[in-house]
Design an enzyme around this catalytic site. Sequence first.
Site, PDB file in Angstrom:
ATOM      1  N   ASP A  26      42.076  38.981  42.580  1.00 54.80           N
ATOM      2  CA  ASP A  26      42.003  40.007  41.537  1.00 54.80           C
ATOM      3  C   ASP A  26      41.664  39.371  40.191  1.00 54.80           C
ATOM      4  OD1 ASP A  26      42.414  42.212  39.834  1.00 54.80           O
ATOM      5  OD2 ASP A  26      44.070  42.955  41.052  1.00 54.80           O
TER       6      ASP A  26
ATOM      7  N   HIS B 240      41.089  43.728  43.107  1.00 50.16           N
ATOM      8  CA  HIS B 240      41.656  44.870  42.398  1.00 50.16           C
ATOM      9  C   HIS B 240      41.493  46.195  43.147  1.00 50.16           C
ATOM     10  CE1 HIS B 240      43.526  46.058  38.640  1.00 50.16           C
ATOM     11  NE2 HIS B 240      42.714  47.086  38.548  1.00 50.16           N
TER      12      HIS B 240
ATOM     13  N   SER C 212      46.831  49.623  38.642  1.00 47.47           N
ATOM     14  CA  SER C 212      46.129  49.131  37.460  1.00 47.47           C
ATOM     15  C   SER C 212      46.742  49.693  36.179  1.00 47.47           C
ATOM     16  CB  SER C 212      44.635  49.466  37.591  1.00 47.47           C
ATOM     17  OG  SER C 212      43.872  48.835  36.606  1.00 47.47           O
TER      18      SER C 212
END
Length: 401
Positions: A344, A377, A174
């Site tokens: 995601d 995610h 991320s």
Amino acid sequence: MANTKVELILVTFLFCAASVAAGRARLHSTRSSAAADGICKSLVVTQGYACQEHTVTTKDGYILGLQRIPASRSSRSASKPPVLLQHGLMMDAVTWLMNPPDESLAFILADAGYDVWLSNSRGTLSSLQHTSLSPSDPAYWEWSWDELVAYDMPAVLQHVRSLTGQNMHYVGHSLGTLIALAAFSHKELVNMLRSAVLLSPIAYLNQMPSPLARAAAQIFLAEDIYWLGLHQFIPKGDAVSKLLNGICNIPGNNCSNLMSSFTGQNCCLNSSRSGIFLDHEPQSTATKNMIHLAQMIRMGTIAMFDYGNEDDNMNHYGQPTPPVYNMTSIPSDLPLYLSYGGKDLLADPNDVKVLLGCLKDHDGDKLVIQYREDYAHADFVFGVNANQVIYEPVMAFFRLH
């Protein structure tokens, strides 16, 4: 919409005031036990691994905590190169230790013979110290991810390089991918790396479909928090619940599953680990950091922090607009492994494809792209099957470089 925004600003003020007070109290409460004991003692040694706590001071005075796992659970010393793991937004190194040892990347790498290093960005529990500032000072929180690129990442890489005498593999998740990509675009730090693995790569954000993240960006929520004088963003507690309820009541937002509303529908999380997660996460960040990310969502660019007017930008950058991080400038011979998921909502596949377009001239034998249709995610770091579908291919990639 105007009335909704006014209500949200009022909720935001209550949220921030309560959260700051709660956050300070938390330094002396149950969550602080992990900080007092350190990540090594609380989460690594308890699993049977040797662990060292390290600190490194950045050029702008932040004292960062790092953890090192130098051997396997069977006490076999690392025989392979160092690997640095960098967490994402509002997380810390616990990201890589949350699941049992056979599902957590830090432990998997240690058992495979790698010298594992865990980074903690400024503002997290392991990295709250500063040479002259206190977290209670607004100036302590005057940073965005630009400073993670300019100060945190170089200090950590140089520390690992100095102590091991070796170049390292880098794994980011991320926000940990964004700061790496930004540094690489300036051709910085690559001389200390063997390769970089980017899980849920964050770069371009303007197609992000996460309803909560997009709603917050579109109503300039982080900017409102900042101008209320609250520079520390603490994403935890009852006040946060009130704020999220306000966002969720905006027409069109469905928050029936809060994590899914932010991250996408994760396929493979172990719900029994949620207690461990809530004991340690989420972590504080700078409100300015949230503003910077919101700017990226609205503008669709990867640029330095926009101070909002030409004069202030001129004072900071010598030009009327913020300098751009040019993804096409990433060295084409840097071994890269990018893994992204079809579910995601933060690293949206369409945004990732824009990034991949910037890498179209990358050396073919130095770029690996992995796509998991079922992954969202959080699956990349917390998924119970990530050890087989993500981490084993990653280690095979390491062996090539």
